[in-house]
Design a protein around this motif. Structure first.
Motif, PDB file in Angstrom:
ATOM      1  N   CYS A 294      45.682  73.023  25.420  1.00 51.28           N
ATOM      2  CA  CYS A 294      46.155  72.412  26.721  1.00 51.28           C
ATOM      3  C   CYS A 294      46.069  70.666  26.469  1.00 51.28           C
ATOM      4  O   CYS A 294      46.970  70.296  27.093  1.00 51.28           O
ATOM      5  N   SER A 295      45.347  70.121  25.583  1.00 48.78           N
ATOM      6  CA  SER A 295      45.392  68.961  25.218  1.00 48.78           C
ATOM      7  C   SER A 295      46.919  68.618  24.641  1.00 48.78           C
ATOM      8  O   SER A 295      47.606  67.601  24.965  1.00 48.78           O
ATOM      9  N   ILE A 298      49.752  68.365  27.115  1.00 45.55           N
ATOM     10  CA  ILE A 298      49.794  67.240  27.854  1.00 45.55           C
ATOM     11  C   ILE A 298      50.516  66.186  26.865  1.00 45.55           C
ATOM     12  O   ILE A 298      51.202  65.268  27.394  1.00 45.55           O
ATOM     13  N   SER A 302      54.275  63.476  27.334  1.00 46.95           N
ATOM     14  CA  SER A 302      53.854  62.219  27.410  1.00 46.95           C
ATOM     15  C   SER A 302      54.381  61.069  26.277  1.00 46.95           C
ATOM     16  O   SER A 302      55.098  60.083  26.731  1.00 46.95           O
ATOM     17  N   THR A 327      45.344  62.525  23.605  1.00 49.20           N
ATOM     18  CA  THR A 327      45.285  64.064  23.855  1.00 49.20           C
ATOM     19  C   THR A 327      45.359  64.709  22.438  1.00 49.20           C
ATOM     20  O   THR A 327      45.066  65.655  22.181  1.00 49.20           O
ATOM     21  N   SER A 415      50.913  73.683  20.828  1.00 52.10           N
ATOM     22  CA  SER A 415      50.331  73.976  21.854  1.00 52.10           C
ATOM     23  C   SER A 415      50.295  75.563  21.953  1.00 52.10           C
ATOM     24  O   SER A 415      49.203  76.076  22.208  1.00 52.10           O
TER      25      SER A 415
END
Length: 438
Positions: A294-295, A298, A302, A327, A415
């Motif tokens: 999940c990090s 993100i 970004s 993250t 991810s």
């Protein structure tokens, strides 16, 4: 009990400081990339190669040093490595040619290869399973702290005294903490893990590499490390040159921006990530890797938005880049603790060495070199598109800007890989529990 806690706390502090110096020394060529490039008249490919050679050497000697960490004194191994890389960092500052600097960075890679396998193995024997992600987060706090300190000090020292002075300065604290590492008592291997079957561990130790690679989660972790470390090393090598070229900042100002947006914010990601990972793993065995997936999801958009900022838009760049790198740092606290979860104590140094060898050879070592090659490619493409015959600094800025868009793409892939790893971790942990009960 208080004595054990105090011993563990002292050891963790020393290991954190040595890891900080590890990344501090490793980051100096990236922080001082522009003055080094201009003095030795380098292309981005040859500049990136400085980071690549140290990383490749790190990976190649890491496997035997990982096995050595499972058989010999880990504290002595760390102390010896820290002394070697610190002395050779000082030698880097004396280099009078690109070849001399190249050879010195090779030696730095050899010394630094002792830190992670032995350090992480020590942490696995100093802290119980329910505290390991937090302890690993503190250990890996040396990464953003070392990167931030490298950028801050290199920018100030490089501007005032020249780039060589920063390398010479870095030698001194490394020798001090090498001595302190010898004061750490060597813990008993596996003492904080549940008892496990002697037959199963003996068989594993006879074929250590095969035993590690039979764990499916390790393959997903290795693949994630390739993507993640390509990104981290590419960013560390080229963000400050990017800010100097594209956003037309000075060395000190660009280094300060990088120190915050790539270095300091990582502390939040590591500490918060380690704390949350321990909480999640207490409720579900796949919690660490799910949090990491999940990090990274993100981080990808970004960093894309950070790179998409127009020239001179430094505050917006810093905000988006800080979110992205913060993250991304969650990865270290979560994935490194997951390795400890699925690998038995007598093979943890070996497992970390295998992981590091793969992700450094195929990921981190290609980050600076691959990004440099992409930058040179896009710079020449921009030059040809403009009908020019000279590769100006403007074309080099445009080329590096285009190349950096590879970072969010690889973050998205990481991810997905981490999510896949979260699907296998429960079964691998259960196998370890069965082996313990024997």
């Amino acid at each position: 009990m208080k004595k054990l806690v105090s011993r563990a706390s002292f050891a963790l502090f020393v290991l954190f400081a040595i890891n900080l110096l590890n990344f501090f020394d490793r980051q100096l060529p990236g922080a001082l990339g522009e003055p080094i490039r201009k003095e030795f008249h380098l292309s981005d490919t040859t500049l990136g190669l400085l980071g690549t050679v140290a990383t490749l050497m790190y990976a190649l000697v890491g496997l035997p040093l990982g096995r050595l960490a499972d058989k010999w004194s880990r504290t002595r191994l760390i102390a010896l490595g820290a002394a070697v890389w610190s002395l050779l960092t000082g030698v880097s500052g004396l280099a009078q040619s690109y070849v001399q600097l190249f050879v010195a960075r090779l030696g730095v890679g050899v010394g630094e290869a002792t830190c992670a396998p032995a350090g992480q193995s020590l942490i696995g024997d100093l802290f119980p399973p329910q505290q390991r992600a937090r302890a690993m987060g503190v250990f890996m706090l040396g990464l953003p702290a070392g990167v931030a300190l490298a950028y801050f000090s290199a920018g100030a020292i490089g501007t005032a005294f020249g780039w060589r002075a920063a390398f010479l300065f870095a030698c001194i604290p490394g020798l001090l903490f090498a001595w302190l590492a010898l004061q750490i008592p060597e813990p008993v291997r596996g003492a904080l893990d549940a008892a496990r079957s002697v037959a199963s561990t003996d068989a594993a130790v006879k074929a250590p590499y095969a035993a590690v690679l039979r764990v499916p989660t390790m393959w997903w972790i290795i693949l994630s490390g390739i993507f993640h470390n390509f990104n981290m090393y590419a960013i560390n090598a080229f963000q400050t040159p990017y800010l100097q070229r594209f956003h037309e900042m000075g060395l000190k100002q660009a280094s300060n921006v990088s120190a915050i947006s790539v270095g300091a914010v990582g502390a939040v990601g590591l500490l918060a990530g380690g704390w949350l990972a321990d909480k999640l793993s207490a409720k579900r065995s796949d919690g660490r890797l799910l949090l990491s997936a999940c990090s990274m999801a993100i981080a990808a958009p970004s960093i894309f938005f950070a790179l998409n900022q127009p020239k001179g838009s430094i505050p917006a760049f810093m905000v988006f880049m800080a979110i992205g790198t913060m993250t991304m740092y969650v990865y270290y606290a979560t994935v490194y603790a997951a390795i400890q979860d699925v690998i038995e104590p007598r093979l943890r140094g070996t497992a970390v060495a295998i992981y590091f060898c793969a992700m450094y050879v195929l990921g981190a070592s290609l980050g600076p070199l691959g990004m440099g090659m992409l930058s040179d490619h896009f710079a020449h493409q921009a030059m040809r598109g403009a009908g020019a015959t000279a590769l100006t600094e403007a074309f080099k800025a445009s080329g590096l800007h285009s190349a950096l868009y590879a970072v969010p793409i690889l973050a998205a892939l990481a991810s997905l890989v981490l999510f896949a790893g979260s699907r296998t971790v429960e079964a691998d942990i259960r196998k370890q529990q069965v082996a313990r009960s024997g």
